[in-house]
Design a protein around this motif. Structure first.
Motif, PDB file in Angstrom:
ATOM      1  N   LYS A 105       8.884   8.145  -6.153  1.00  0.00           N
ATOM      2  CA  LYS A 105       8.434   6.769  -5.869  1.00  0.00           C
ATOM      3  C   LYS A 105       7.838   6.665  -4.474  1.00  0.00           C
ATOM      4  N   GLY A 106       7.326   7.757  -3.938  1.00  0.00           N
ATOM      5  CA  GLY A 106       6.700   7.679  -2.624  1.00  0.00           C
ATOM      6  C   GLY A 106       7.368   8.555  -1.594  1.00  0.00           C
ATOM      7  N   LYS A 107       7.120   8.220  -0.321  1.00  0.00           N
ATOM      8  CA  LYS A 107       7.543   9.037   0.814  1.00  0.00           C
ATOM      9  C   LYS A 107       9.061   9.238   0.894  1.00  0.00           C
ATOM     10  N   HIS A 108       9.823   8.266   0.440  1.00  0.00           N
ATOM     11  CA  HIS A 108      11.281   8.355   0.559  1.00  0.00           C
ATOM     12  C   HIS A 108      11.936   8.815  -0.740  1.00  0.00           C
ATOM     13  N   SER A 109      11.226   9.637  -1.492  1.00  0.00           N
ATOM     14  CA  SER A 109      11.769  10.263  -2.702  1.00  0.00           C
ATOM     15  C   SER A 109      11.713  11.768  -2.508  1.00  0.00           C
ATOM     16  N   GLY A 110      12.738  12.460  -3.052  1.00  0.00           N
ATOM     17  CA  GLY A 110      12.760  13.905  -2.882  1.00  0.00           C
ATOM     18  C   GLY A 110      13.850  14.563  -3.687  1.00  0.00           C
ATOM     19  N   VAL A 111      14.312  15.698  -3.181  1.00  0.00           N
ATOM     20  CA  VAL A 111      15.300  16.520  -3.885  1.00  0.00           C
ATOM     21  C   VAL A 111      16.499  16.757  -2.978  1.00  0.00           C
ATOM     22  N   LEU A 112      17.688  16.513  -3.518  1.00  0.00           N
ATOM     23  CA  LEU A 112      18.949  16.851  -2.861  1.00  0.00           C
ATOM     24  C   LEU A 112      19.371  18.211  -3.398  1.00  0.00           C
ATOM     25  N   LYS A 113      19.674  19.124  -2.484  1.00  0.00           N
ATOM     26  CA  LYS A 113      20.001  20.477  -2.900  1.00  0.00           C
ATOM     27  C   LYS A 113      21.038  21.048  -1.945  1.00  0.00           C
ATOM     28  N   GLY A 114      22.050  21.731  -2.485  1.00  0.00           N
ATOM     29  CA  GLY A 114      23.054  22.320  -1.615  1.00  0.00           C
ATOM     30  C   GLY A 114      24.206  22.941  -2.367  1.00  0.00           C
ATOM     31  N   LYS A 115      25.334  23.038  -1.681  1.00  0.00           N
ATOM     32  CA  LYS A 115      26.539  23.658  -2.227  1.00  0.00           C
ATOM     33  C   LYS A 115      27.652  22.617  -2.306  1.00  0.00           C
ATOM     34  N   PHE A 116      28.594  22.872  -3.219  1.00  0.00           N
ATOM     35  CA  PHE A 116      29.742  21.985  -3.334  1.00  0.00           C
ATOM     36  C   PHE A 116      31.028  22.786  -3.371  1.00  0.00           C
ATOM     37  N   THR A 117      32.112  22.097  -3.010  1.00  0.00           N
ATOM     38  CA  THR A 117      33.462  22.622  -3.132  1.00  0.00           C
ATOM     39  C   THR A 117      34.299  21.554  -3.819  1.00  0.00           C
TER      40      THR A 117
END
Length: 156
Positions: A105-117
């Protein structure tokens, strides 16, 4: 020969062992995960509404929901993948990775990516989880590549 056969049976048992379906865990009792995004510690809320175990890969879960930063609300879809499991008598820990893609939806949209515990306490008498703690640590990157922030979330 008997030792070889025993070793083969033992190995085969673990190779075809089914991971239990813990898809309800990621729903977090219908509460959002709360944390921060960016250097200034801006509040980030993440709500998972749907969680389903992948039928072809029982270590993977398909999830969807929404993220909220200030007034920026974005729906997302993604996956949570388990990579390691440690078991103790009364406590277990699950490690893995996540990738959640927001709708563009524009500039403030993206992908969250990482690790979890995921840490939990197991009651052997009632065979239920009594306490659980989930922490997601990673990055958010905008689709156009101009913004990138560290994120840290945990369940309530």
């Amino acid at each position: 020969m008997k030792k070889f056969l025993l070793l083969f049976l033992f190995t085969a048992h673990f190779a075809w062992a089914q991971m239990p379906d813990i898809s309800n865990t990621w729903l977090n009792n219908s509460k959002p995960y709360i944390g921060t995004i960016g250097n200034k510690g801006q509040e980030l809320k993440l709500m998972i509404n749907i969680s389903e175990q992948n039928k072809k890969n029982d270590q993977e879960y398909f999830v969807s929901g929404y993220s909220l930063v200030d007034t920026n609300y974005s729906k997302f879809e993604g996956k949570i993948t388990i990579s390691k499991y440690k078991d103790a008598k009364r406590q277990g820990t699950i490690f893995g990775e996540y990738e959640l893609a927001e709708e563009n939806k524009g500039k403030h949209s993206g992908v969250l990516k990482g690790k979890f515990t995921y840490n939990f306490k197991w009651n052997r008498k009632t065979e239920t989880v009594e306490g659980q703690y989930i922490e997601l640590t990673g990055d958010w990157k905008s689709y156009d590549g101009t913004l990138e922030f560290k994120t840290k979330l945990k369940n309530q």
